[in-house]
Design a protein around this motif. Sequence first.
Motif, short mmCIF file in Angstrom:
data_model
loop_
_atom_site.label_atom_id
_atom_site.label_comp_id
_atom_site.label_asym_id
_atom_site.label_seq_id
_atom_site.Cartn_x
_atom_site.Cartn_y
_atom_site.Cartn_z
N LYS A 91 0.91 -1.12 0.17
CA LYS A 91 0.25 0.06 0.00
C LYS A 91 0.93 1.31 -0.02
CE LYS A 91 -4.10 -2.09 2.45
NZ LYS A 91 -4.82 -2.14 3.44
N ASP A 92 2.16 1.04 -0.31
CA ASP A 92 3.05 2.03 -0.35
C ASP A 92 3.71 1.93 -1.80
OD1 ASP A 92 4.85 3.97 0.60
OD2 ASP A 92 6.38 2.53 1.01
N ALA A 93 2.94 2.41 -2.65
CA ALA A 93 3.33 2.60 -3.99
C ALA A 93 3.16 4.18 -4.66
CB ALA A 93 2.68 1.40 -4.90
N TYR A 94 3.81 4.15 -6.09
CA TYR A 94 3.52 5.31 -6.44
C TYR A 94 2.89 4.99 -7.93
CZ TYR A 94 7.04 7.90 -3.91
OH TYR A 94 7.42 8.64 -2.87
N TRP A 95 2.14 6.03 -8.91
CA TRP A 95 1.71 5.75 -9.85
C TRP A 95 2.21 7.05 -10.78
CZ3 TRP A 95 -4.51 5.78 -9.70
CH2 TRP A 95 -4.98 7.08 -9.49
N VAL A 96 2.34 6.63 -11.97
CA VAL A 96 2.82 7.54 -13.05
C VAL A 96 1.39 7.61 -13.94
CG1 VAL A 96 4.05 8.17 -15.13
CG2 VAL A 96 5.13 7.33 -12.95
N LEU A 97 1.07 8.92 -14.04
CA LEU A 97 0.00 9.48 -15.05
C LEU A 97 0.28 10.10 -16.18
CD1 LEU A 97 -2.81 10.20 -12.16
CD2 LEU A 97 -2.44 8.09 -13.03
N GLU A 98 -0.02 9.47 -17.48
CA GLU A 98 0.46 10.24 -18.80
C GLU A 98 -0.61 9.98 -19.46
OE1 GLU A 98 3.80 9.93 -22.04
OE2 GLU A 98 3.91 8.64 -20.42
N THR A 99 -0.88 11.20 -20.26
CA THR A 99 -2.07 11.38 -21.34
C THR A 99 -1.99 9.96 -22.12
OG1 THR A 99 -1.69 13.55 -21.60
CG2 THR A 99 -2.92 12.45 -23.30
N THR A 100 -3.24 9.51 -22.55
CA THR A 100 -3.61 8.42 -23.13
C THR A 100 -2.90 6.92 -22.70
OG1 THR A 100 -1.96 8.38 -24.75
CG2 THR A 100 -3.80 9.67 -25.46
N HIS A 101 -2.43 6.88 -21.35
CA HIS A 101 -2.03 5.68 -20.76
C HIS A 101 -2.65 5.48 -19.44
CE1 HIS A 101 1.61 5.51 -23.16
NE2 HIS A 101 1.38 6.85 -23.36
N PRO A 102 -3.07 4.18 -19.23
CA PRO A 102 -3.55 3.81 -17.95
C PRO A 102 -2.25 3.95 -17.02
CG PRO A 102 -3.17 1.96 -18.99
CD PRO A 102 -2.94 2.99 -20.02
N PRO A 103 -2.45 3.96 -15.50
CA PRO A 103 -1.48 4.24 -14.69
C PRO A 103 -0.45 3.10 -14.88
CG PRO A 103 -3.86 4.39 -13.65
CD PRO A 103 -3.97 3.94 -14.98
N THR A 104 0.72 3.74 -14.40
CA THR A 104 1.80 2.72 -14.35
C THR A 104 2.09 2.56 -12.92
OG1 THR A 104 2.48 2.83 -16.54
CG2 THR A 104 4.26 2.01 -15.04
N TYR A 105 2.26 1.54 -12.30
CA TYR A 105 2.56 1.54 -10.90
C TYR A 105 3.79 1.18 -10.42
CZ TYR A 105 -2.77 1.87 -10.27
OH TYR A 105 -3.86 2.17 -10.17
N TYR A 106 4.44 1.53 -9.39
CA TYR A 106 5.76 1.45 -9.08
C TYR A 106 5.86 0.81 -7.50
CZ TYR A 106 7.31 3.11 -13.50
OH TYR A 106 7.77 3.60 -14.74
N LEU A 107 6.27 -0.33 -7.37
CA LEU A 107 6.51 -0.77 -5.99
C LEU A 107 7.68 -0.73 -5.40
CD1 LEU A 107 3.99 -2.58 -7.93
CD2 LEU A 107 4.21 -4.23 -6.13
N PRO A 108 7.64 -0.54 -4.17
CA PRO A 108 9.02 -0.37 -3.26
C PRO A 108 9.40 -1.96 -3.49
CG PRO A 108 7.25 -0.45 -1.59
CD PRO A 108 6.58 -0.46 -3.02
N PRO A 109 10.81 -2.34 -3.68
CA PRO A 109 11.55 -3.40 -3.65
C PRO A 109 11.15 -4.40 -2.21
CG PRO A 109 13.14 -1.80 -4.07
CD PRO A 109 11.84 -1.15 -3.59
#
Length: 157
Positions: A36-54
């Motif tokens: 529950k400690d992640a980031y997302w990247v939001l970019e035009t025309t793309h669904p979210p890309t999620y980044y999880l901690p190692p």
Amino acid sequence: MPPKLNVHNFPRPPLLEKTPRHLQIKWNNQLIADTKDAYWVLETTHPPTYYLPPSSLFIPLTRSSHSSFCEWKGAATYWNITNPSNESEVVKNRIWSYPQPTKGFSPIKDYLSFYAGPWDCYVDGEKVEPQPGDFYGGWVTSDIEGPIKGGPGTWGW
């Protein structure tokens, strides 16, 4: 039900922010990542890309020789993973990270992003669909709407 997120309202350059969503990745019904400690990247025309901690991973990764470059985030490193249910199955280059991201993306240094397959990825308990095509790694959930880049005929968007 969460409000709908239209991918055409997402910014360019992309936005990086913490997300309170619960992310899980299961492979052959075995939980291999949970956070529950992640980031997302939001970019035009793309669904979210999620980044999880190692620290959210329960199985080890091995570094791949493959790399790529993102105009926004910098040079990406790719990772290989062995199927915990079948040690002869190694999936290559379906996980990536940014060991030295650009300044605006420094919070995701060494965080890991997964393509949505061959494992199952979940956002708040909902199984995601992969972003169309096999180049981008966005996760599509029921709250995402609007035409998404990645499929045939969308490269010029």
